[in-house]
Design a protein around this motif. Structure first.
Motif, short mmCIF file in Angstrom:
data_model
loop_
_atom_site.label_atom_id
_atom_site.label_comp_id
_atom_site.label_asym_id
_atom_site.label_seq_id
_atom_site.Cartn_x
_atom_site.Cartn_y
_atom_site.Cartn_z
N LEU A 55 0.81 -1.21 0.00
CA LEU A 55 0.00 0.00 0.00
C LEU A 55 0.85 1.26 0.00
N ARG A 56 1.88 1.27 0.82
CA ARG A 56 2.68 2.49 0.97
C ARG A 56 3.41 2.88 -0.31
N SER A 57 3.63 1.94 -1.20
CA SER A 57 4.39 2.25 -2.41
C SER A 57 3.50 2.45 -3.64
N THR A 58 2.20 2.60 -3.44
CA THR A 58 1.31 2.81 -4.58
C THR A 58 1.38 4.26 -5.07
N SER A 59 0.87 4.47 -6.25
CA SER A 59 0.84 5.81 -6.81
C SER A 59 -0.16 6.68 -6.06
N ARG A 60 -0.03 7.97 -6.22
CA ARG A 60 -0.95 8.90 -5.57
C ARG A 60 -2.40 8.65 -6.02
N SER A 61 -2.60 8.39 -7.30
CA SER A 61 -3.97 8.15 -7.79
C SER A 61 -4.55 6.88 -7.17
N THR A 62 -3.75 5.85 -6.98
CA THR A 62 -4.23 4.63 -6.33
C THR A 62 -4.57 4.90 -4.87
N LYS A 63 -3.73 5.69 -4.20
CA LYS A 63 -3.99 6.04 -2.80
C LYS A 63 -5.30 6.83 -2.69
N LEU A 64 -5.51 7.78 -3.59
CA LEU A 64 -6.75 8.56 -3.58
C LEU A 64 -7.97 7.68 -3.86
N PHE A 65 -7.83 6.78 -4.82
CA PHE A 65 -8.92 5.86 -5.16
C PHE A 65 -9.29 4.99 -3.96
N LEU A 66 -8.30 4.36 -3.33
CA LEU A 66 -8.55 3.51 -2.17
C LEU A 66 -9.12 4.31 -1.00
N THR A 67 -8.59 5.50 -0.80
CA THR A 67 -9.07 6.34 0.30
C THR A 67 -10.52 6.74 0.07
N ALA A 68 -10.84 7.18 -1.15
CA ALA A 68 -12.22 7.56 -1.46
C ALA A 68 -13.16 6.38 -1.26
N VAL B 256 -9.55 -0.45 8.60
CA VAL B 256 -9.57 0.76 7.78
C VAL B 256 -8.51 1.76 8.28
N THR B 257 -8.37 1.86 9.58
CA THR B 257 -7.35 2.76 10.14
C THR B 257 -5.94 2.34 9.72
N VAL B 258 -5.66 1.06 9.80
CA VAL B 258 -4.34 0.55 9.38
C VAL B 258 -4.10 0.85 7.91
N ILE B 259 -5.10 0.60 7.08
CA ILE B 259 -4.95 0.84 5.64
C ILE B 259 -4.69 2.32 5.36
N LEU B 260 -5.53 3.19 5.92
CA LEU B 260 -5.36 4.63 5.67
C LEU B 260 -4.03 5.15 6.21
N ARG B 261 -3.64 4.65 7.35
CA ARG B 261 -2.36 5.07 7.94
C ARG B 261 -1.21 4.66 7.01
N GLU B 262 -1.27 3.44 6.52
CA GLU B 262 -0.18 3.00 5.64
C GLU B 262 -0.19 3.76 4.32
N LEU B 263 -1.36 4.14 3.84
CA LEU B 263 -1.43 4.89 2.58
C LEU B 263 -0.86 6.29 2.72
N TRP B 264 -1.08 6.94 3.85
CA TRP B 264 -0.80 8.37 3.94
C TRP B 264 0.24 8.79 4.96
N VAL B 265 0.55 8.00 5.96
CA VAL B 265 1.52 8.41 6.96
C VAL B 265 2.90 7.93 6.53
N VAL B 266 3.77 8.89 6.38
CA VAL B 266 5.14 8.57 5.95
C VAL B 266 5.95 8.21 7.19
N GLU B 267 6.49 7.01 7.16
CA GLU B 267 7.32 6.55 8.29
C GLU B 267 8.77 6.88 7.98
N SER B 268 9.47 7.38 8.98
CA SER B 268 10.87 7.74 8.74
C SER B 268 11.80 6.62 9.11
#
Length: 166
Positions: free
Chosen positions: A8-21, A154-166
């Motif tokens: 999930l974390r390495s998907t494109s921005r459009s895929t992240k937006l699609f999954l999030t929506a 859903v929280t895990v999925i959204l977190r992995e899509l959008w939260v950048v881990e350092s």
């Protein structure tokens, strides 16, 4: 042969937006389902009992008529809800499979528990309606488990899509 694993974390921005929506709209629908349960049962053991076994009017006016559900009503209700919630958790679980932030045992639990909860919730409603009022507690516990698994997934999925881990 080297295979790449989709994450999930390495998907494109459009895929992240699609999954999030998709997840936000799905969660909106799930929340309305829970609101309906609250409206019809007040999310209480007594409310659940009245919804499926009927109620005795205590001489007080009631908001709505509560009656024993017939076999036909139980069959229709169970058919519709088991199919739809199974598909809901199949899709959310399918997305969760591509998460890399959960340890294997937790991920497996979140993937399998909702299906067990579907069976125990709707089976519990049948037992509640036709066997014993004490099955109301099975319905409550399994319904809570189903909702908690949904929220965590859903929280895990959204977190992995959008939260950048350092």
């Amino acid at each position: 042969m080297i295979t790449q694993v989709f994450r999930l974390r390495s998907t494109s921005r459009s895929t992240k937006l699609f999954l999030t929506a998709f997840l936000l709209v799905l969660t909106f629908g799930y929340a309305f389902g829970l609101a309906f349960v609250r409206h019809t049962t007040e999310m209480s053991p007594q409310g659940i009992l009245e919804q499926y076994r009927g109620s005795t009017a205590n001489g007080y006016p009631q908001k709505e008529l509560k009656y024993e559900k017939t076999l036909d009503e139980m069959l229709t209700f169970t058919h519709n809800h088991v199919l739809s919630t199974t598909l809901l958790f199949f899709i959310v679980g399918g997305i969760l499979l591509f998460s890399s932030t959960l340890p294997g045992r937790w991920k497996t639990f979140l993937l399998v528990e909702p299906f067990a909860a579907i069976l125990t919730t709707f089976g519990g409603l049948w037992l509640l309606r036709f066997a014993s009022i004490w099955f109301v507690w099975l319905v409550i516990l399994s319904g809570d488990s189903m909702a908690i698994c949904y929220i965590i997934s859903v929280t895990v999925i959204l977190r992995e899509l959008w939260v950048v881990e350092s």
